[in-house]
Design a protein around this motif. Structure first.
Motif, mmCIF file in Angstrom:
data_model
loop_
_atom_site.group_PDB
_atom_site.id
_atom_site.type_symbol
_atom_site.label_atom_id
_atom_site.label_comp_id
_atom_site.label_asym_id
_atom_site.label_seq_id
_atom_site.Cartn_x
_atom_site.Cartn_y
_atom_site.Cartn_z
ATOM 1 N N ASP A 199 84.353 -51.678 -14.518
ATOM 2 C CA ASP A 199 85.234 -52.311 -15.499
ATOM 3 C C ASP A 199 84.852 -53.769 -15.699
ATOM 4 O O ASP A 199 84.920 -54.301 -16.811
ATOM 5 N N LEU A 200 84.444 -54.414 -14.622
ATOM 6 C CA LEU A 200 84.015 -55.803 -14.695
ATOM 7 C C LEU A 200 82.735 -55.930 -15.520
ATOM 8 O O LEU A 200 82.572 -56.884 -16.278
ATOM 9 N N SER A 201 81.853 -54.951 -15.412
ATOM 10 C CA SER A 201 80.630 -54.938 -16.218
ATOM 11 C C SER A 201 80.957 -54.802 -17.705
ATOM 12 O O SER A 201 80.347 -55.468 -18.543
ATOM 13 N N ALA A 202 81.914 -53.946 -18.024
ATOM 14 C CA ALA A 202 82.336 -53.793 -19.416
ATOM 15 C C ALA A 202 82.940 -55.095 -19.935
ATOM 16 O O ALA A 202 82.702 -55.500 -21.078
ATOM 17 N N PHE A 203 83.716 -55.770 -19.101
ATOM 18 C CA PHE A 203 84.290 -57.051 -19.479
ATOM 19 C C PHE A 203 83.182 -58.072 -19.736
ATOM 20 O O PHE A 203 83.268 -58.879 -20.661
ATOM 21 N N ASN A 204 82.141 -58.030 -18.917
ATOM 22 C CA ASN A 204 81.023 -58.956 -19.074
ATOM 23 C C ASN A 204 80.338 -58.775 -20.430
ATOM 24 O O ASN A 204 79.921 -59.754 -21.049
ATOM 25 N N LEU A 205 80.227 -57.536 -20.906
ATOM 26 C CA LEU A 205 79.642 -57.299 -22.226
ATOM 27 C C LEU A 205 80.481 -57.967 -23.319
ATOM 28 O O LEU A 205 79.935 -58.583 -24.241
ATOM 29 N N ALA A 206 81.777 -57.832 -23.220
ATOM 30 C CA ALA A 206 82.664 -58.469 -24.194
ATOM 31 C C ALA A 206 82.533 -59.989 -24.122
ATOM 32 O O ALA A 206 82.510 -60.671 -25.150
ATOM 33 N N LEU A 207 82.412 -60.503 -22.924
ATOM 34 C CA LEU A 207 82.274 -61.940 -22.725
ATOM 35 C C LEU A 207 80.970 -62.464 -23.330
ATOM 36 O O LEU A 207 80.961 -63.510 -23.975
ATOM 37 N N GLU A 208 79.891 -61.728 -23.144
ATOM 38 C CA GLU A 208 78.612 -62.121 -23.749
ATOM 39 C C GLU A 208 78.709 -62.123 -25.272
ATOM 40 O O GLU A 208 78.179 -63.028 -25.931
ATOM 41 N N GLN A 209 79.391 -61.132 -25.828
ATOM 42 C CA GLN A 209 79.580 -61.069 -27.276
ATOM 43 C C GLN A 209 80.348 -62.286 -27.772
ATOM 44 O O GLN A 209 80.000 -62.871 -28.799
ATOM 45 N N PHE A 210 81.364 -62.677 -27.032
ATOM 46 C CA PHE A 210 82.143 -63.854 -27.408
ATOM 47 C C PHE A 210 81.270 -65.110 -27.389
ATOM 48 O O PHE A 210 81.287 -65.901 -28.323
ATOM 49 N N HIS A 211 80.498 -65.282 -26.318
ATOM 50 C CA HIS A 211 79.661 -66.481 -26.205
ATOM 51 C C HIS A 211 78.609 -66.539 -27.304
ATOM 52 O O HIS A 211 78.326 -67.618 -27.839
ATOM 53 N N ARG A 212 78.052 -65.414 -27.674
ATOM 54 C CA ARG A 212 77.087 -65.390 -28.786
ATOM 55 C C ARG A 212 77.756 -65.780 -30.097
ATOM 56 O O ARG A 212 77.189 -66.534 -30.891
#
Length: 112
Positions: free
Chosen positions: A76-89
């Motif tokens: 679940d933390l990995s999935a959250f990390n994907l969303a976080l990367e999308q936000f930063h981009r």
């Protein structure tokens, strides 16, 4: 031996049952980060983007606390990390676009 295995499975199920509300909350936080990523693409100012980043910082804190408590798993933390990367981009792209707008002087048409 079979009884011990059954008790272990029952214990794992009970633990996940107790933590289900926290997992639902972490999914909602991940979805909020994705929503903020979409909003960041149309951000009107650097201050607005900073406000979004502050909100994401708080979401990260809540998510990591839930992970530490065992409410969410590493996947679940990995999935959250994907969303976080999308936000930063999205924020980086919008900051670059806002910089281009502020450094590109308005062009005036000449009268003929």
């Amino acid at each position: 031996m079979l009884l011990l295995s059954g008790l272990g499975s029952a214990g794992a199920w009970f633990r996940s049952y107790l933590k289900r509300d926290e997992k639902t909350a972490s999914i909602a936080l991940r979805d909020r980060v994705l929503t903020l990523a979409a909003l960041a693409r149309d951000g009107n100012s650097v201050d607005e983007l900073r406000g979004m980043q502050d909100e994401v910082d708080n979401i990260i804190r809540e998510t990591l606390n839930a992970y530490d408590d065992g409410a969410i798993e590493e996947g679940d933390l990995s999935a959250f990390n994907l969303a976080l990367e999308q936000f930063h981009r999205a924020v980086a792209d919008r900051n670059a676009a806002l910089d281009d707008i502020s450094t590109d002087p308005p062009r005036l048409r000449s009268r003929q």
